[in-house]
Design an enzyme around this catalytic site. Structure first.
Site, PDB file in Angstrom:
ATOM      1  N   CYS A 148       0.754  -1.395  -0.110  1.00  0.00           N
ATOM      2  CA  CYS A 148      -0.143   0.049  -0.027  1.00  0.00           C
ATOM      3  C   CYS A 148       0.730   1.214  -0.082  1.00  0.00           C
ATOM      4  CB  CYS A 148      -0.944  -0.061   1.192  1.00  0.00           C
ATOM      5  SG  CYS A 148      -2.287   1.197   0.925  1.00  0.00           S
TER       6      CYS A 148
ATOM      7  N   HIS B 283      -3.566  -4.611   0.590  1.00  0.00           N
ATOM      8  CA  HIS B 283      -3.321  -5.016   1.764  1.00  0.00           C
ATOM      9  C   HIS B 283      -3.382  -6.550   1.947  1.00  0.00           C
ATOM     10  CE1 HIS B 283      -2.667  -1.552   4.012  1.00  0.00           C
ATOM     11  NE2 HIS B 283      -3.347  -0.943   3.293  1.00  0.00           N
TER      12      HIS B 283
ATOM     13  N   GLU C  22      -1.753  -8.630   3.799  1.00  0.00           N
ATOM     14  CA  GLU C  22      -1.841  -9.088   5.177  1.00  0.00           C
ATOM     15  C   GLU C  22      -3.289  -9.276   5.765  1.00  0.00           C
ATOM     16  OE1 GLU C  22      -2.286  -4.483   5.778  1.00  0.00           O
ATOM     17  OE2 GLU C  22      -1.306  -6.144   4.346  1.00  0.00           O
TER      18      GLU C  22
END
Length: 241
Positions: free
Chosen positions: A118, A218, A220
Site C-alpha cells: 500500500c 493489503h 496481510e
C-alpha cells in the site's frame, strides 16, 4: 544476507513500523507499532518478523535480514516528490518517509527480496523518482478504494501476463484495499504489473530484480491467502544460500 549453506533457520524479515501516540496501561507515549496481521502473515508464511522503527536509520541493519516488508500507513509527504499538498493529504510522517526511502534503496542495491504494501508501493515509486496522485476520488469520482474509515474495500485487479505478479496470483485477483492515493508518474525503474478496473495502478515490479514487488492492496488482511508472503519467504530462503 548471505549465510552458510548449513544454516537452515527461518528467514528474518524486517518490517517497517509507525511512530504513533499510543496508550497502554497508565502510559500515554509515542511508540513504535505495527498491526499484528503483518507479523502473523510473515510468521505463518515461514519467516521471523523483525520490527524496524523509523529511528536511528542505518541501512546496515539489512545485513542481518533475508527480506524486507515496507508496511502501509499514512500519506506520503508531497515534498518528497516536489509537489504541493492537496487538501486531503493529511497526517504525513516525513521522518518515516526518509527512513523507508533509505531502506528501499539499500535493499535494492543489495538485491534483498522486497515486498512493499500500500503506502509501501507509493514510497517505492517516490524513492525511484515517481510521483503520486494525492486524492483518487478527484480522478475516479468514487471512494471504492477506501469506502469509509476503517473499512477495507474489495477491488478486482487485472494482472499483466508474464510478470512475477502473474506467476504468484494468476491473471486476476480480488484484493483488500484501503487507500486514497496512488501512483501517478511511474518511476523509470518500475514496471506496472496490475491495475484496477478504473485504471489505478495496483502492483509494480522493480526491473532487474528477482523479487522486488509492490502492491497497492493489503495482502496481510487476508489470512487465507498468503501467496505474496510465501513467495517473499521463498525468495528470502534463496537469499540465504
Amino acid at each position: 544476507m548471505v549465510s552458510n549453506a548449513s544454516d537452515h533457520r527461518r528467514p528474518r524479515i524486517g518490517i517497517t513500523t509507525y511512530l504513533e501516540p499510543t496508550v497502554w496501561g497508565v502510559w500515554q507515549r509515542e511508540a513504535a507499532l505495527l498491526p499484528r496481521v503483518y507479523l502473523d502473515a510473515v510468521a505463518k508464511a515461514g519467516g521471523v518478523p523483525i520490527l524496524l522503527p523509523p529511528v536511528g536509520t542505518d541501512p546496515s541493519v539489512l545485513d542481518i535480514l533475508d527480506g524486507l516488508v515496507i508496511a502501509g500507513g499514512c500519506d506520503v509527504d508531497p515534498a518528497t516528490y516536489d509537489a504541493a499538498p492537496h487538501p486531503e493529504t493529511v497526517d504525513t510522517r516525513p521522518g518515516r518517509d526518509a527512513h523507508e526511502v533509505v531502506l528501499i534503496r539499500a535493499a535494492l542495491e543489495a538485491d534483498l527480496p522486497l515486498l512493499a504494501i500500500c503506502r509501501g508501493l507509493q514510497v517505492l515509486n517516490v524513492a525511484l523518482g515517481g510521483t503520486l496522485h494525492q486524492h483518487l476520488p478527484d480522478l475516479i469520482t468514487s471512494d471504492e478504494h477506501r469506502p469509509s474509515p476503517a473499512v477495507f474495500g474489495r477491488t478486482e485487479v487485472k494482472v499483466e501476463p508474464g510478470s512475477l505478479t502473474e506467476r504468484l496470483l494468476g491473471d486476476r485477483s480480488s484484493v483488500h484495499c484501503y487507500h486514497h492515493q496512488a501512483l501517478d508518474a511511474i518511476a523509470p525503474a518500475l514496471t506496472v504489473t496490475a491495475r484496477a478496473g478504473d485504471g489505478t495502478v495496483e502492483a509494480a515490479e522493480v526491473d532487474g530484480h528477482a523479487f522486488a514487488l509492490g502492491v497497492q492492496w493489503h495482502p496481510e488482511e487476508n489470512p487465507e491467502d498468503l501467496r505474496l508472503f510465501t513467495a517473499l519467504i521463498d525468495a528470502s530462503r534463496r537469499q540465504q544460500s
